[in-house]
Write a protein that holds these residues in place. Structure first.
Motif, mmCIF file in Angstrom:
data_model
loop_
_atom_site.group_PDB
_atom_site.id
_atom_site.type_symbol
_atom_site.label_atom_id
_atom_site.label_comp_id
_atom_site.label_asym_id
_atom_site.label_seq_id
_atom_site.Cartn_x
_atom_site.Cartn_y
_atom_site.Cartn_z
ATOM 1 N N TRP A 256 0.875 -1.148 -0.040
ATOM 2 C CA TRP A 256 0.002 -0.126 0.002
ATOM 3 C C TRP A 256 0.791 1.298 -0.100
ATOM 4 O O TRP A 256 0.560 2.344 -0.270
ATOM 5 N N MET A 257 2.095 0.970 0.406
ATOM 6 C CA MET A 257 2.940 2.525 0.258
ATOM 7 C C MET A 257 3.197 2.782 -1.075
ATOM 8 O O MET A 257 4.213 3.682 -1.323
ATOM 9 N N GLN A 258 3.164 2.099 -2.181
ATOM 10 C CA GLN A 258 3.088 2.306 -3.339
ATOM 11 C C GLN A 258 2.408 3.629 -3.768
ATOM 12 O O GLN A 258 2.886 4.321 -4.452
ATOM 13 N N VAL A 259 1.428 3.962 -2.875
ATOM 14 C CA VAL A 259 0.574 5.142 -3.141
ATOM 15 C C VAL A 259 1.207 6.298 -2.180
ATOM 16 O O VAL A 259 1.015 6.054 -0.706
ATOM 17 N N ARG A 260 1.829 7.256 -2.441
ATOM 18 C CA ARG A 260 2.341 8.331 -1.365
ATOM 19 C C ARG A 260 1.397 8.568 -0.413
ATOM 20 O O ARG A 260 1.820 8.616 0.966
ATOM 21 N N GLY A 261 -0.078 8.812 -0.792
ATOM 22 C CA GLY A 261 -0.983 9.295 0.324
ATOM 23 C C GLY A 261 -0.957 8.590 1.500
ATOM 24 O O GLY A 261 -1.592 8.993 2.480
ATOM 25 N N ASN A 262 -0.943 7.097 1.345
ATOM 26 C CA ASN A 262 -1.065 6.135 2.434
ATOM 27 C C ASN A 262 0.316 6.249 3.554
ATOM 28 O O ASN A 262 -0.173 6.199 4.900
ATOM 29 N N GLN A 263 1.200 6.681 3.238
ATOM 30 C CA GLN A 263 2.561 7.131 4.007
ATOM 31 C C GLN A 263 2.130 8.108 4.688
ATOM 32 O O GLN A 263 2.216 8.076 6.017
ATOM 33 N N ARG A 264 1.687 9.301 4.154
ATOM 34 C CA ARG A 264 1.167 10.599 5.052
ATOM 35 C C ARG A 264 0.025 10.248 5.864
ATOM 36 O O ARG A 264 0.062 10.668 6.937
ATOM 37 N N ARG A 265 -0.872 9.330 5.339
ATOM 38 C CA ARG A 265 -2.296 9.178 6.226
ATOM 39 C C ARG A 265 -1.831 8.161 7.367
ATOM 40 O O ARG A 265 -2.423 8.485 8.526
ATOM 41 N N ARG A 266 -0.619 7.518 7.291
ATOM 42 C CA ARG A 266 -0.233 6.608 8.563
ATOM 43 C C ARG A 266 0.860 7.424 9.279
ATOM 44 O O ARG A 266 1.298 6.895 10.405
#
Length: 334
Positions: A256-266
């Protein structure tokens, strides 16, 4: 009657009277791998690969288990069953079911890049293929494992210079073992959460050669972890348990970290798209390699993936199952 039916208890072969990865207790269960959404307690008898056996015993307790090698044939009435490498985690298998010349394959979860642990994914010719689609969108296109390992190692070195503890978040079965291989090249100080320790002990006692780790206990002073590496499951991320590592940097290891927004959201300091599942190209490669006339998509991006398969001339159908609901990697989307 189809060779495998989709029932309220799971994938059922009436001709052999057994289920594959049932989500309710049954008499006979054939198990693809030991993740909790595919291996559930309460069944009378379990068939699995011999690498999966100790992991099932760890997670389900004592029971009636039969363990086999890959390609070994087992007979249920007139149905022939064999297990073949899925490449997902240690012991993960595809289930080949044959009856009167018709062949179905249940893939469970799989990935097509060899990771050095899980066995190389083996395409199996069949009439009907049952596939996951956890990352069944074109955006999911993994970098080679070794390249991701280098990214993780460089991140750890940067944290060491800043006197920070590197905390890597990954599922305790599958991801954690791969992370150990990446981490051992840059540090000898590896600490793990109790959930990862339990799996680690089970695997080493079963003969797997894994890097040495130390279990994190409440009495360890905070200074113990300075500039070291900690591996923890997703359930620990953001919990009070993490405070003992401060100052630390958190890296989440998930497709899921392929999508940068997921890193920010976490609120992660780093994200590494290291997945135990096939990416878009891997899924397509696997499906095509089977030569199947019909494909059923069980979980993930079913609509998008099955629609694309139909567009390229492969008869594909969506099926609702309970797979993917308890895998800690999938919970990263919540």
């Amino acid at each position: 009657m189809p060779l495998i039916s989709f029932t309220d208890k799971g994938l059922y072969c009436a001709q052999g009277n057994f289920y594959i990865d049932p989500w309710q207790p049954v008499d006979k269960a054939v198990i693809t791998h030991a993740h909790s959404d595919h291996a559930r307690p309460g069944s009378q008898a379990y068939l699995c690969h011999h690498h999966t056996l100790p992991l099932l015993q760890l997670r389900l307790g004592q029971g009636h288990y039969q363990a086999v090698e890959w390609n070994e044939k087992v007979y249920f009435n007139e149905v022939t069953v064999s297990l073949h490498p899925a490449g997902h985690i240690i012991g993960s298998s595809q289930i080949r079911v044959e009856y009167k010349g018709e062949v179905w394959v249940v893939s469970g979860d799989y990935k097509t890049e060899a990771d050095g642990f899980s066995g190389d994914f083996e395409p199996i010719s069949c009439n009907t293929f049952i596939s996951e689609s956890t990352f069944g969108l074109p955006i999911y296109n993994w970098k080679p494992q070794q390249e991701i390992y280098h990214d993780i190692q460089n991140w750890i070195r940067t944290n060491e210079v800043a006197n920070k503890t590197s905390v890597l978040i990954g599922y305790s079965l599958g991801k954690a073992q791969r992370l150990l291989k990446a981490v051992e090249e840059v540090t000898g100080s590896i600490y793990v959460h109790g959930a990862i320790w339990n799996v680690h002990e089970t695997l080493t006692q079963a003969g797997w050669k894994l890097p040495a780790v130390q279990r994190i206990t409440p009495d360890m002073p905070k200074e113990t972890f300075k500039s070291s590496v900690v591996i923890a499951p997703p359930s620990a991320d953001g919990s009070p348990w993490m405070r003992r590592f401060s100052p630390h940097s958190t890296g989440i290891c998930s497709g899921w970290m392929q999508v940068r927004g997921n890193q920010r959201r976490r609120n992660a300091d780093a994200g590494f798209a290291l997945s135990d599942h096939a990416d878009w190209n891997g899924l397509l490669k696997a499906v095509k390699a089977t030569g199947a006339e019909k494909v059923f998509i069980t979980h993930g991006f079913q609509s998008a993936f099955s629609r694309y398969l139909n567009e390229i001339g492969i008869d594909a159908h969506e099926v609702k199952t309970e797979f993917g609901t308890e895998d800690e990697e999938s919970q990263l989307t919540n």
